[in-house]
Motif scaffolding. Structure first.
Motif, PDB file in Angstrom:
ATOM      1  N   HIS A   1      10.218 -66.151 -36.100  1.00 34.45           N
ATOM      2  CA  HIS A   1       8.852 -66.532 -36.458  1.00 34.45           C
ATOM      3  C   HIS A   1       8.736 -67.981 -36.946  1.00 34.45           C
ATOM      4  CE1 HIS A   1       9.708 -66.341 -40.786  1.00 34.45           C
ATOM      5  NE2 HIS A   1      10.373 -65.222 -40.543  1.00 34.45           N
ATOM      6  N   SER A   2       9.866 -68.655 -37.171  1.00 31.99           N
ATOM      7  CA  SER A   2       9.811 -70.041 -37.650  1.00 31.99           C
ATOM      8  C   SER A   2      10.074 -71.058 -36.542  1.00 31.99           C
ATOM      9  CB  SER A   2      10.826 -70.237 -38.777  1.00 31.99           C
ATOM     10  OG  SER A   2      12.146 -70.121 -38.286  1.00 31.99           O
TER      11      SER A   2
ATOM     12  N   LYS B   1       2.633 -68.478 -31.826  1.00 29.04           N
ATOM     13  CA  LYS B   1       3.198 -68.181 -33.136  1.00 29.04           C
ATOM     14  C   LYS B   1       4.694 -67.954 -33.025  1.00 29.04           C
ATOM     15  CE  LYS B   1      -1.055 -66.080 -34.858  1.00 29.04           C
ATOM     16  NZ  LYS B   1      -1.680 -64.859 -35.436  1.00 29.04           N
TER      17      LYS B   1
ATOM     18  N   LYS C   1      11.210 -58.576 -40.922  1.00 29.40           N
ATOM     19  CA  LYS C   1      11.024 -59.280 -39.656  1.00 29.40           C
ATOM     20  C   LYS C   1      10.609 -58.360 -38.519  1.00 29.40           C
ATOM     21  CE  LYS C   1      14.742 -62.452 -40.901  1.00 29.40           C
ATOM     22  NZ  LYS C   1      16.036 -63.009 -40.476  1.00 29.40           N
TER      23      LYS C   1
END
Length: 465
Positions: free
Chosen positions: A350-351, A465, A23
């Motif tokens: 990131h999700s 993003k 990550k």
């Protein structure tokens, strides 16, 4: 819930290294700050007091309809809407929906005015003194509520409360102050959990007071108002003794005049949507921030209006008592708390866009189910989807927002988003109430559900993003 811990507190050194590789998190990433959990508990106390009025609102409006002075504010408003009521053929029972919508919109409009100013001033003077100022204002509003023997005094109490409600945007700024990028999702999820638990217990407490009030005469609302006051005083004491300033002096904005001028710019709706006070962002980042702000505004405008009229829908369509409405909010809040505590808070940064998109997609059938429901199973299906969606959208969106701006601008960015949300909540309830008053629940909820497709589409095509 206070004992919830972020993943980093339980991760071994080996796991931390693996996470860093997967990550891009530094190997020496610090543990989650205790300030996150202090913010959680402070917000929880505040929201317990704030949400307990939700199931009381129909009873309060009935109380002032029957007991306000003949020449008082309630009678004056009822006389003013009589012409339009006849014009659209709305029944008398829907007047409470309209008045409640105006009260909800007024409260949020005041938040719209004050939240960016609160955020900007905290960037200069620090989070703690500005937070305490907000909490003292909220406490004053509960004192006024306890003394509100007339509808005009009750409206004034709500006015003071709305002016003082900048503590939520400050809480989000504090989370940003004390967290790394990887931990920020945990902090925002804790804020969401505080809202969830508040909506579990607060309305239930209010419903208990509403049931107790049925056997009381006179100003029965004094007891719930005093209970809210006690929670608010406890919140002040908790912040005074346990919260340590999260924004160090070297990271604060240096110019008071500049911060004030920026804060005043937030009241300009054009500047607000353009994020004019946020300086020196790359053009692409600024465009992303503007797009996210517009998406958030449209979502909350539609969502808040339909959410506000939910108690009136269940009251008119399914004849729910205040206690049943309290249990309804209990179920919604419990679902949100379980999801945010066990799943949402563990999601990697990131999700967050994917999570927000899923939540925005789920809210569409949720409102269709509620609007079309003629039986309990379809209503419960809609309410379950509503709770699942709510648990996902706001924490993930706030995590996306938190990546924009420098340390000295975080309070400003969060203040603008809180202000956009307050503006949406200022317009949403009154528009939805007028629609409900004019066309009924089914048309209002199905139209709102259809329009909620746009925020999902707009976020999906963005480059964030």
């Amino acid at each position: 819930m206070v004992q919830l811990r972020s993943r980093t507190l339980h991760t071994s050194v080996t796991e931390l290294k693996e996470d860093a590789q997967k990550k891009d998190v530094p190997k020496n990433a610090p543990r989650s700050s205790p300030a996150m959990y202090i913010v959680f508990f402070s917000l929880l106390l505040d929201l317990l007091a704030f949400t307990m009025i939700l199931p009381l609102m129909p009873s309060l409006l009935d109380h002032y309809r029957l007991n306000d002075r003949p020449n008082g504010l309630y009678s004056w408003l009822q006389h003013k809407v009589k012409y339009f009521q006849v014009l659209v053929g709305a029944p008398d029972q829907f007047n409470a929906v309209l008045f409640g919508g105006f009260l909800g919109s007024m409260f949020s409009f005041l938040q719209f005015l004050t939240s960016p100013i609160v955020g900007a001033m905290s960037d200069v003077f620090g989070r703690k003194p500005v937070m305490l100022l907000c909490l003292f204002g909220i406490t004053s509003s509960y004192i006024l509520w306890a003394l509100s023997h007339s509808f005009a005094m009750f409206v004034f109490a709500r006015f003071v409360g709305g002016l003082s409600k900048g503590n939520v945007s400050l809480s989000m700024a504090i989370v940003t102050d004390v967290s790394t990028v990887a931990q920020r999702g945990v902090g925002m999820a804790l804020v969401g959990i505080a809202f969830s638990v508040g909506f579990i217990l607060g309305p239930l407490i209010g419903a208990i007071f509403a049931k107790w009030s049925q056997s009381q005469e006179g100003d029965w609302f004094v007891m719930p108002a005093m209970f809210a006051l006690g929670l608010s005083v406890l919140d002040i004491l908790f912040v005074v003794f346990f919260f340590k300033e999260s924004l160090s002096k070297d990271k604060r904005s240096k110019s008071v005049a500049k911060s004030i001028s920026q804060a005043l710019a937030y009241i300009s709706i054009t500047d607000l949507f353009q994020f004019t006070p946020v300086r020196n962002l790359p053009k692409q980042k600024l465009e992303e921030l503007r797009g996210l702000g517009l998406t958030y505004f449209v979502y909350l405008f539609l969502y808040s209006g339909l959410e506000f009229t939910l108690t009136f829908l269940t009251h008119h369509k399914f004849h729910y008592s205040s206690m049943q409405q309290g249990w309804m909010f209990f179920g919604i809040g419990l679902t949100m708390a379980v999801l945010q505590g066990s799943w949402v808070r563990r999601l990697p940064s990131h999700s967050m866009k994917k999570t927000s998109l899923l939540g925005l997609l789920l809210i569409i059938p949720a409102f269709f189910c509620v609007g079309l429901a003629t039986s309990q199973p379809l209503l419960y299906t809609g309410l379950f989807l509503f709770a699942v969606s709510t648990s996902m959208v706001v924490p993930s969106t706030m995590t996306l927002v938190s990546q924009f701006g420098t340390d000295a601008q975080k309070g400003t960015v969060m203040g603008i988003f809180r202000s956009l949300g307050a503006l949406a909540r200022a317009i949403g309830p009154v528009v939805a109430s007028i629609c409900y008053w004019s066309f009924g629940a089914t048309v209002t909820y199905c139209l709102g559900g259809a329009c909620l497709f746009w925020p999902w589409y707009n976020l999906r095509k963005s480059t964030i993003k």
